[in-house]
Write a protein that holds these residues in place. Sequence first.
Motif, PDB file in Angstrom:
ATOM      1  N   ARG A   7       6.254  -4.348   6.797  1.00 37.48           N
ATOM      2  CA  ARG A   7       7.636  -3.596   6.838  1.00 37.48           C
ATOM      3  C   ARG A   7       7.765  -2.547   5.871  1.00 37.48           C
ATOM      4  O   ARG A   7       8.155  -1.525   6.190  1.00 37.48           O
ATOM      5  CB  ARG A   7       8.715  -4.664   6.644  1.00 37.48           C
ATOM      6  N   ALA A   8       7.188  -2.757   4.627  1.00 34.79           N
ATOM      7  CA  ALA A   8       7.353  -1.938   3.441  1.00 34.79           C
ATOM      8  C   ALA A   8       6.594  -0.618   3.875  1.00 34.79           C
ATOM      9  O   ALA A   8       7.181   0.305   3.560  1.00 34.79           O
ATOM     10  CB  ALA A   8       6.775  -2.586   2.152  1.00 34.79           C
ATOM     11  N   ALA A   9       5.603  -0.853   4.385  1.00 33.37           N
ATOM     12  CA  ALA A   9       4.620   0.209   4.735  1.00 33.37           C
ATOM     13  C   ALA A   9       5.378   1.240   5.813  1.00 33.37           C
ATOM     14  O   ALA A   9       5.334   2.547   5.774  1.00 33.37           O
ATOM     15  CB  ALA A   9       3.213  -0.136   5.300  1.00 33.37           C
ATOM     16  N   SER A  10       5.873   0.505   6.582  1.00 35.88           N
ATOM     17  CA  SER A  10       6.685   1.193   7.894  1.00 35.88           C
ATOM     18  C   SER A  10       7.929   1.981   7.453  1.00 35.88           C
ATOM     19  O   SER A  10       8.202   3.132   7.511  1.00 35.88           O
ATOM     20  CB  SER A  10       7.033   0.139   8.857  1.00 35.88           C
ATOM     21  N   GLU A  11       8.718   1.460   6.503  1.00 33.01           N
ATOM     22  CA  GLU A  11       9.606   1.970   5.777  1.00 33.01           C
ATOM     23  C   GLU A  11       9.110   3.083   4.883  1.00 33.01           C
ATOM     24  O   GLU A  11       9.953   4.285   4.875  1.00 33.01           O
ATOM     25  CB  GLU A  11      10.425   0.849   4.755  1.00 33.01           C
ATOM     26  N   LEU A  12       8.219   3.125   4.334  1.00 31.46           N
ATOM     27  CA  LEU A  12       7.840   4.247   3.523  1.00 31.46           C
ATOM     28  C   LEU A  12       6.955   5.209   4.190  1.00 31.46           C
ATOM     29  O   LEU A  12       6.490   6.228   3.794  1.00 31.46           O
ATOM     30  CB  LEU A  12       6.900   3.705   2.325  1.00 31.46           C
ATOM     31  N   HIS A  13       6.741   5.018   5.513  1.00 31.90           N
ATOM     32  CA  HIS A  13       5.792   5.985   6.353  1.00 31.90           C
ATOM     33  C   HIS A  13       4.334   6.051   5.853  1.00 31.90           C
ATOM     34  O   HIS A  13       3.819   6.979   5.725  1.00 31.90           O
ATOM     35  CB  HIS A  13       6.659   7.221   6.518  1.00 31.90           C
ATOM     36  N   PHE A  14       3.931   4.706   5.295  1.00 37.51           N
ATOM     37  CA  PHE A  14       2.502   4.690   4.779  1.00 37.51           C
ATOM     38  C   PHE A  14       1.696   4.465   5.708  1.00 37.51           C
ATOM     39  O   PHE A  14       1.632   3.410   6.626  1.00 37.51           O
ATOM     40  CB  PHE A  14       2.569   3.628   3.575  1.00 37.51           C
ATOM     41  N   SER A  15       0.414   5.236   5.832  1.00 40.56           N
ATOM     42  CA  SER A  15      -0.529   5.135   6.726  1.00 40.56           C
ATOM     43  C   SER A  15      -1.900   4.860   5.827  1.00 40.56           C
ATOM     44  O   SER A  15      -2.097   5.894   5.282  1.00 40.56           O
ATOM     45  CB  SER A  15      -0.917   6.188   7.709  1.00 40.56           C
ATOM     46  N   PRO A  16      -2.700   3.736   5.907  1.00 40.81           N
ATOM     47  CA  PRO A  16      -3.823   3.830   5.008  1.00 40.81           C
ATOM     48  C   PRO A  16      -4.893   4.826   5.470  1.00 40.81           C
ATOM     49  O   PRO A  16      -5.174   4.795   6.728  1.00 40.81           O
ATOM     50  CB  PRO A  16      -4.390   2.198   5.146  1.00 40.81           C
ATOM     51  N   ASN A  17      -5.453   5.318   4.494  1.00 39.63           N
ATOM     52  CA  ASN A  17      -6.375   6.332   4.633  1.00 39.63           C
ATOM     53  C   ASN A  17      -7.974   5.529   4.737  1.00 39.63           C
ATOM     54  O   ASN A  17      -8.337   4.875   4.078  1.00 39.63           O
ATOM     55  CB  ASN A  17      -6.679   6.995   3.368  1.00 39.63           C
ATOM     56  N   LEU A  18      -8.350   5.530   6.183  1.00 36.97           N
ATOM     57  CA  LEU A  18      -9.551   4.923   6.508  1.00 36.97           C
ATOM     58  C   LEU A  18     -10.861   5.429   5.766  1.00 36.97           C
ATOM     59  O   LEU A  18     -11.650   4.575   5.312  1.00 36.97           O
ATOM     60  CB  LEU A  18      -9.858   5.150   8.027  1.00 36.97           C
ATOM     61  N   ALA A  19     -10.860   6.603   5.394  1.00 33.63           N
ATOM     62  CA  ALA A  19     -12.022   7.226   4.513  1.00 33.63           C
ATOM     63  C   ALA A  19     -11.849   6.605   3.155  1.00 33.63           C
ATOM     64  O   ALA A  19     -13.006   6.001   2.633  1.00 33.63           O
ATOM     65  CB  ALA A  19     -12.016   8.756   4.413  1.00 33.63           C
ATOM     66  N   ALA A  20     -10.650   6.449   2.671  1.00 35.31           N
ATOM     67  CA  ALA A  20     -10.626   5.784   1.574  1.00 35.31           C
ATOM     68  C   ALA A  20     -10.813   4.333   1.334  1.00 35.31           C
ATOM     69  O   ALA A  20     -11.460   3.534   0.475  1.00 35.31           O
ATOM     70  CB  ALA A  20      -8.923   6.024   0.475  1.00 35.31           C
ATOM     71  N   ARG A  21     -10.502   3.595   2.444  1.00 35.23           N
ATOM     72  CA  ARG A  21     -10.648   2.093   2.583  1.00 35.23           C
ATOM     73  C   ARG A  21     -12.127   2.049   2.688  1.00 35.23           C
ATOM     74  O   ARG A  21     -12.645   1.111   2.208  1.00 35.23           O
ATOM     75  CB  ARG A  21      -9.908   1.814   3.814  1.00 35.23           C
ATOM     76  N   ARG A  22     -12.967   2.807   3.606  1.00 37.04           N
ATOM     77  CA  ARG A  22     -14.396   2.662   3.721  1.00 37.04           C
ATOM     78  C   ARG A  22     -15.010   2.932   2.338  1.00 37.04           C
ATOM     79  O   ARG A  22     -15.805   2.073   1.648  1.00 37.04           O
ATOM     80  CB  ARG A  22     -15.021   3.784   4.514  1.00 37.04           C
TER      81      ARG A  22
END
Length: 338
Positions: A44-59
Amino acid sequence: MIMGNGKVVTIRDVAERAGVAVSTASRALGAGSASPSTRQKVRRAASELHFSPNLAARRLSSGRSGVVALAVPEPTPFIFGDAFISGMISRLSLSFAERGLLPLLALTNPDDSDGFERLLDRVGADGMVVLSYHLSNTVAEAIRRYQKPQVFIGRPPQDTAVPYVDVNNHAGGYLAGKRLLEIGRTRIVVIAGPEDMTAPVDRTEGMVEALGEAGLQPLAVVQGPFSTEFGAKAMKRLLDDFPHLDAVFAESDEIAAGAMQAMASYERQIRVPEDVAIIGFDDFRLARALSPKLTSLAQPLDAMADGAVRMLEECLRDGKCRQRSEIFEVQLKIRDSA
């Protein structure tokens, strides 16, 4: 994500908004362990902040992309016209999303093994769910060579030792046979699915067992695609060859729909169920839309999809697949056709 004030939103911002540690937020947004309430709060917090995980960074940070391939080695028109496949894709996608995994629908020509392998290499998926596997397809070789975790929807061939979820297809065929005998039908034909898949084999064996207990056997078993067109063509041929048949076990609702169309348009009037009873397999909306309504074996798609995704997630988390199979029971839904 960049906010209106020019600030880049990071996982730290999400963690602060949710009131959890950064590591907890990262796990909750990915495939790591987190309680349902924490996962919900962080998302919910991620949605409110319009945050999208960076897949490259996650990898880079975890060695994993969070991407999972959903391989469906069937012709594309068939995929979106088949109720089982399209319904399963929808349910798998929801289950993946709930676990923070990003599904990639890997559509490929069933005979283009090289293209399929290039696709898998390019996307760098962490693992794969295989749906509608045909042993005879060339792509089957590429699937067997795949070195990352994979889970099958449907029991794979005996020489493919990978985890899978499935329904008890043998029991489904047995229940169908018992029902037809119960209503007094003895001249029974089977319109089965493809011979290079395990589900049709199991369903047919269940029907044969039920009839065998009564000293009977099917008048005929014909095999082909899980399609309305095949059902209609097979039904017409069976009516020509066995004019006194009194029941049909159609191994999918699509096949049953085609068979019923053929009976309705046959040169002599065939009434369902007065002249010929029919039982399908799947119990999707089509079963209730047909006239008369179709008796069918219901498959629990939601439970199957969730089981497959959970199994793959455990394989990815633990580095090896501990659970080898999960089998769900089918239910006979009795309606007007039988």
